[in-house]
Design a protein around this motif. Structure first.
Motif, PDB file in Angstrom:
ATOM      1  N   PHE A 205       3.410   4.068  -7.362  1.00 39.43           N
ATOM      2  CA  PHE A 205       2.435   4.570  -8.344  1.00 39.43           C
ATOM      3  C   PHE A 205       1.859   5.922  -7.901  1.00 39.43           C
ATOM      4  O   PHE A 205       0.956   6.440  -8.532  1.00 39.43           O
ATOM      5  CB  PHE A 205       1.305   3.550  -8.528  1.00 39.43           C
ATOM      6  N   SER A 206       2.381   6.462  -6.780  1.00 38.46           N
ATOM      7  CA  SER A 206       1.821   7.705  -6.232  1.00 38.46           C
ATOM      8  C   SER A 206       2.253   8.950  -6.998  1.00 38.46           C
ATOM      9  O   SER A 206       1.607   9.980  -6.898  1.00 38.46           O
ATOM     10  CB  SER A 206       2.273   7.896  -4.782  1.00 38.46           C
ATOM     11  N   LYS A 207       3.361   8.877  -7.679  1.00 41.32           N
ATOM     12  CA  LYS A 207       3.963  10.099  -8.225  1.00 41.32           C
ATOM     13  C   LYS A 207       3.639  10.239  -9.707  1.00 41.32           C
ATOM     14  O   LYS A 207       2.637  10.818 -10.061  1.00 41.32           O
ATOM     15  CB  LYS A 207       5.464  10.099  -7.932  1.00 41.32           C
ATOM     16  N   ILE A 208       4.474   9.670 -10.594  1.00 43.10           N
ATOM     17  CA  ILE A 208       4.212   9.918 -12.020  1.00 43.10           C
ATOM     18  C   ILE A 208       2.877   9.304 -12.454  1.00 43.10           C
ATOM     19  O   ILE A 208       2.201   9.835 -13.335  1.00 43.10           O
ATOM     20  CB  ILE A 208       5.370   9.427 -12.915  1.00 43.10           C
TER      21      ILE A 208
ATOM     22  N   VAL B 158      17.265   1.197  -1.905  1.00 38.13           N
ATOM     23  CA  VAL B 158      17.342   2.397  -2.738  1.00 38.13           C
ATOM     24  C   VAL B 158      15.917   2.883  -2.986  1.00 38.13           C
ATOM     25  O   VAL B 158      15.122   2.191  -3.627  1.00 38.13           O
ATOM     26  CB  VAL B 158      18.044   2.104  -4.089  1.00 38.13           C
ATOM     27  N   ASP B 159      15.610   4.035  -2.450  1.00 38.38           N
ATOM     28  CA  ASP B 159      14.259   4.572  -2.574  1.00 38.38           C
ATOM     29  C   ASP B 159      14.177   5.415  -3.839  1.00 38.38           C
ATOM     30  O   ASP B 159      14.710   6.517  -3.903  1.00 38.38           O
ATOM     31  CB  ASP B 159      13.946   5.407  -1.323  1.00 38.38           C
ATOM     32  N   GLU B 160      13.523   4.847  -4.851  1.00 32.23           N
ATOM     33  CA  GLU B 160      13.405   5.533  -6.140  1.00 32.23           C
ATOM     34  C   GLU B 160      11.960   5.982  -6.397  1.00 32.23           C
ATOM     35  O   GLU B 160      11.418   5.799  -7.486  1.00 32.23           O
ATOM     36  CB  GLU B 160      13.886   4.620  -7.265  1.00 32.23           C
ATOM     37  N   ALA B 161      11.354   6.598  -5.389  1.00 32.29           N
ATOM     38  CA  ALA B 161       9.966   7.051  -5.536  1.00 32.29           C
ATOM     39  C   ALA B 161       9.810   8.029  -6.715  1.00 32.29           C
ATOM     40  O   ALA B 161       8.737   8.124  -7.307  1.00 32.29           O
ATOM     41  CB  ALA B 161       9.494   7.709  -4.241  1.00 32.29           C
ATOM     42  N   TYR B 162      10.890   8.732  -7.042  1.00 33.42           N
ATOM     43  CA  TYR B 162      10.811   9.757  -8.107  1.00 33.42           C
ATOM     44  C   TYR B 162      11.560   9.328  -9.368  1.00 33.42           C
ATOM     45  O   TYR B 162      11.873  10.158 -10.221  1.00 33.42           O
ATOM     46  CB  TYR B 162      11.346  11.098  -7.572  1.00 33.42           C
ATOM     47  N   TYR B 163      11.853   8.053  -9.476  1.00 36.92           N
ATOM     48  CA  TYR B 163      12.673   7.527 -10.579  1.00 36.92           C
ATOM     49  C   TYR B 163      12.196   7.998 -11.951  1.00 36.92           C
ATOM     50  O   TYR B 163      12.989   8.393 -12.802  1.00 36.92           O
ATOM     51  CB  TYR B 163      12.643   5.985 -10.528  1.00 36.92           C
TER      52      TYR B 163
ATOM     53  N   SER C   9      16.330  13.786   4.529  1.00 38.73           N
ATOM     54  CA  SER C   9      15.860  12.853   3.514  1.00 38.73           C
ATOM     55  C   SER C   9      14.390  12.553   3.821  1.00 38.73           C
ATOM     56  O   SER C   9      13.759  13.322   4.559  1.00 38.73           O
ATOM     57  CB  SER C   9      16.728  11.598   3.522  1.00 38.73           C
ATOM     58  N   PHE C  10      13.860  11.474   3.281  1.00 35.76           N
ATOM     59  CA  PHE C  10      12.437  11.198   3.444  1.00 35.76           C
ATOM     60  C   PHE C  10      12.086  11.054   4.937  1.00 35.76           C
ATOM     61  O   PHE C  10      12.717  10.289   5.667  1.00 35.76           O
ATOM     62  CB  PHE C  10      12.060   9.936   2.678  1.00 35.76           C
ATOM     63  N   ALA C  11      11.064  11.796   5.354  1.00 33.98           N
ATOM     64  CA  ALA C  11      10.743  11.925   6.775  1.00 33.98           C
ATOM     65  C   ALA C  11      10.317  10.613   7.427  1.00 33.98           C
ATOM     66  O   ALA C  11      10.350  10.490   8.653  1.00 33.98           O
ATOM     67  CB  ALA C  11       9.643  12.972   6.951  1.00 33.98           C
ATOM     68  N   MET C  12       9.916   9.621   6.626  1.00 33.22           N
ATOM     69  CA  MET C  12       9.458   8.360   7.227  1.00 33.22           C
ATOM     70  C   MET C  12      10.610   7.477   7.710  1.00 33.22           C
ATOM     71  O   MET C  12      10.389   6.560   8.500  1.00 33.22           O
ATOM     72  CB  MET C  12       8.591   7.571   6.237  1.00 33.22           C
ATOM     73  N   TYR C  13      11.834   7.705   7.221  1.00 30.91           N
ATOM     74  CA  TYR C  13      12.927   6.792   7.615  1.00 30.91           C
ATOM     75  C   TYR C  13      13.117   6.750   9.141  1.00 30.91           C
ATOM     76  O   TYR C  13      13.068   5.669   9.729  1.00 30.91           O
ATOM     77  CB  TYR C  13      14.249   7.139   6.920  1.00 30.91           C
ATOM     78  N   PRO C  14      13.330   7.921   9.778  1.00 26.98           N
ATOM     79  CA  PRO C  14      13.524   7.841  11.233  1.00 26.98           C
ATOM     80  C   PRO C  14      12.317   7.262  11.967  1.00 26.98           C
ATOM     81  O   PRO C  14      12.475   6.556  12.967  1.00 26.98           O
ATOM     82  CB  PRO C  14      13.751   9.309  11.642  1.00 26.98           C
TER      83      PRO C  14
ATOM     84  N   ALA D 225       0.868  -1.185   0.000  1.00 25.63           N
ATOM     85  CA  ALA D 225       0.000   0.000   0.000  1.00 25.63           C
ATOM     86  C   ALA D 225       0.902   1.231   0.000  1.00 25.63           C
ATOM     87  O   ALA D 225       1.144   1.852   1.033  1.00 25.63           O
ATOM     88  CB  ALA D 225      -0.920  -0.026   1.208  1.00 25.63           C
ATOM     89  N   GLY D 226       1.450   1.534  -1.140  1.00 24.87           N
ATOM     90  CA  GLY D 226       2.424   2.617  -1.278  1.00 24.87           C
ATOM     91  C   GLY D 226       3.821   2.105  -1.001  1.00 24.87           C
ATOM     92  O   GLY D 226       3.997   1.028  -0.397  1.00 24.87           O
ATOM     93  N   ALA D 227       4.813   2.884  -1.443  1.00 21.56           N
ATOM     94  CA  ALA D 227       6.206   2.553  -1.111  1.00 21.56           C
ATOM     95  C   ALA D 227       6.370   2.577   0.406  1.00 21.56           C
ATOM     96  O   ALA D 227       7.221   1.890   0.963  1.00 21.56           O
ATOM     97  CB  ALA D 227       7.155   3.542  -1.775  1.00 21.56           C
TER      98      ALA D 227
ATOM     99  N   ASN E 295      16.759  12.416  -4.000  1.00 20.12           N
ATOM    100  CA  ASN E 295      16.467  12.610  -2.585  1.00 20.12           C
ATOM    101  C   ASN E 295      15.290  13.567  -2.365  1.00 20.12           C
ATOM    102  O   ASN E 295      15.232  14.637  -2.962  1.00 20.12           O
ATOM    103  CB  ASN E 295      17.715  13.181  -1.898  1.00 20.12           C
ATOM    104  N   ASN E 296      14.373  13.144  -1.519  1.00 20.12           N
ATOM    105  CA  ASN E 296      13.315  14.026  -1.033  1.00 20.12           C
ATOM    106  C   ASN E 296      13.773  14.504   0.353  1.00 20.12           C
ATOM    107  O   ASN E 296      14.100  13.666   1.187  1.00 20.12           O
ATOM    108  CB  ASN E 296      12.014  13.216  -0.912  1.00 20.12           C
ATOM    109  N   PRO E 297      13.868  15.777   0.644  1.00 14.50           N
ATOM    110  CA  PRO E 297      13.226  16.928  -0.008  1.00 14.50           C
ATOM    111  C   PRO E 297      14.146  17.804  -0.872  1.00 14.50           C
ATOM    112  O   PRO E 297      13.757  18.916  -1.211  1.00 14.50           O
ATOM    113  CB  PRO E 297      12.783  17.748   1.200  1.00 14.50           C
TER     114      PRO E 297
HETATM  115  C1  LIG Z   1      11.235   9.395  -1.076  1.00 12.57           C
HETATM  116  C2  LIG Z   1       9.877   8.835  -0.853  1.00 12.57           C
HETATM  117  N1  LIG Z   1       9.758   7.535  -0.603  1.00 12.57           N
HETATM  118  C3  LIG Z   1       8.568   6.966  -0.408  1.00 12.57           C
HETATM  119  C4  LIG Z   1       7.419   7.718  -0.453  1.00 12.57           C
HETATM  120  C5  LIG Z   1       6.113   7.039  -0.170  1.00 12.57           C
HETATM  121  O1  LIG Z   1       5.328   7.002  -1.286  1.00 12.57           O
HETATM  122  P1  LIG Z   1       3.952   6.213  -1.308  1.00 12.57           P
HETATM  123  O2  LIG Z   1       2.906   7.221  -1.588  1.00 12.57           O
HETATM  124  O3  LIG Z   1       4.125   5.217  -2.405  1.00 12.57           O
HETATM  125  O4  LIG Z   1       3.780   5.545   0.009  1.00 12.57           O
HETATM  126  C6  LIG Z   1       7.482   9.082  -0.712  1.00 12.57           C
HETATM  127  C7  LIG Z   1       6.274   9.909  -0.735  1.00 12.57           C
HETATM  128  O5  LIG Z   1       6.266  11.082  -0.802  1.00 12.57           O
HETATM  129  C8  LIG Z   1       8.758   9.654  -0.912  1.00 12.57           C
HETATM  130  O6  LIG Z   1       8.899  10.961  -1.134  1.00 12.57           O
END
Ligand SMILES: Cc1ncc(COP(=O)(O)O)c(C=O)c1O
Length: 372
Positions: A225-228, A193-198, A118-123, A92-94, A166-168
């Motif tokens: 599938f959330s982005k492009i 390797v988090d390629e959410a924006y690949y 980096s992505f806020a969910m890691y910590p 259900a999402g990355a 890298n996000n952000p």
């Molecule tokens: C770097 C990164 N990884 C993962 C995700 C999570 O994406 P998802 O909507 O697929 O859960 C995001 C969402 O913004 C993100 O920016």
């Protein structure tokens, strides 16, 4: 014993993720209408019309559980990516893939290395398992400091996260640096390797992380599938791994974690080349437009390979934009107090943002002159 005493201490002390607020909620709070949201890196074109149609058609079947193996989607995606079906894990999402990685590999006493900001969910995900996050500051150019990340790896390190782009910050790591990093990485550390924006990447030397899954056991790539593909609201993403790691993540996965509508939407979106192409095009044009206009306004930005860009506007700009119905993302929580992150929107949205920002900045400099 109070309830709080019974809660795991690392859960009790978690600072929850603060998502970008839905536009409806913000408009209610501010008492405004017609605002634009450039805050959550969503697709400004909306979902693929084919995905919407597929969901409509599947709606009559939602009394049935989904296909827990995502058979049709798996076949289509494995063909597209050139990997075998058993290298794919759906979630259900990355975000859920991240959660599966955590559940499978992280526990108390373990360390996980990632860059910061980096992505806020890691910590959050790491602490949520009782493991310890080792945050390695980005370089002065706000790029992953790969040497420092290697140096941060110790005997307790289980996973290294690499968010690319890298996000952000929108910055990315090229193939040469990536290959050097991977060559120096201990074999017993899992590389995620988090390629959410690949799909938005523009640099020609972007690393081929998928090829790595064939020669490095303990490698997983996160995609979404959330982005492009514009499906953030229906929640579907996937991991591409070596077969063995995929088999462990599969064990940790709930059988119906991806819902029926998400499966058909993802399949339809995957086949909608026109929507994909237009999204990439509008994003690339928007990146050039925003980069140029922000430079004209004297605002520092960073090169982006994603569908957003980081800008050093000054902290007060966020609220001033908000009051004009332009929602961007403040970066204070990331240790970048003077910065905002702007998701690239439709041309008219980008123009409205620049116009609003220009007005705010000229007021600021008029105010500044008055006090001098
Ligand atoms: C770097 C990164 N990884 C993962 C995700 C999570 O994406 P998802 O909507 O697929 O859960 C995001 C969402 O913004 C993100 O920016």
């Amino acid at each position: 014993m109070s309830l709080a005493d019974r809660v795991k201490p690392y859960i009790r002390s978690l600072a929850p993720y603060v998502p970008g607020k839905p536009i409806e909620e913000l408009e209610r709070e501010l008492g405004i209408r017609g605002s634009i949201k450039l805050a959550s890196n969503e697709n400004p074109l909306g979902p693929s019309p084919r995905a919407v149609e597929a969901m409509r058609a599947a709606a009559a079947e939602i009394h049935r559980y989904p296909d827990g193996a995502s058979f049709v989607l798996r076949a289509a995606l494995s063909k597209k990516l050139g990997v075998s079906g058993d290298q794919l894990v759906f979630g259900a999402g990355a975000d859920e893939i991240l959660e599966l990685i955590a559940k499978t590999l992280m526990g108390e006493g373990d360390e996980v290395v990632y860059a910061w900001p980096s992505f806020a969910m890691y910590p959050i995900v790491v602490q949520g398992m009782g493991a310890t996050g080792v945050a390695v500051p980005l370089t002065r150019d706000l790029v992953h400091d790969l040497d420092a990340m290697l140096a941060a790896i110790g005997p307790r390190t289980r996973v290294v996260m690499l968010c690319n782009p890298n996000n952000p910050t929108g910055t990315s790591v090229g193939a040469e640096a990536f290959d050097r990093f991977v060559a120096a990485l201990p074999a017993d550390v899992v590389l995620a390797v988090d390629e959410a924006y690949y799909e938005f990447v523009r640099r020609p030397d972007f690393p081929d992380a998928i090829a790595l899954t064939a020669r490095r056991p303990g490698t997983v790539i996160l995609r979404t599938f959330s982005k492009i593909y514009g499906l953030a609201g229906i929640r579907i993403g996937y991991g591409i791994c070596d077969r063995e790691l995929a088999s462990y993540l599969e064990r940790a996965r709930h059988p119906f974690n991806v819902n029926r509508l998400a499966e058909v939407a993802a399949l339809a979106a995957l086949e909608d080349d026109e929507h994909y192409r237009r999204t990439r095009e509008i994003n690339a044009q928007g990146a050039v437009y925003l980069g140029t206009e922000l430079a004209r306004l004297g605002i520092e930005t960073w090169p982006t390979d994603a569908n957003f860009l980081l800008a050093r506007t000054g902290a007060e700009v966020y609220d001033a934009l908000l009051s004009q119905g332009v929602i961007v993302r403040p970066m204070k929580g990331f240790g970048l107090p003077d910065h905002v992150r702007i998701s690239i929107g439709l041309p008219e949205e980008n123009e409205r943002f620049i116009k609003a920002l220009g007005g705010i900045l000229s007021k600021r400099s008029a105010g500044g002159n008055a006090t001098r």
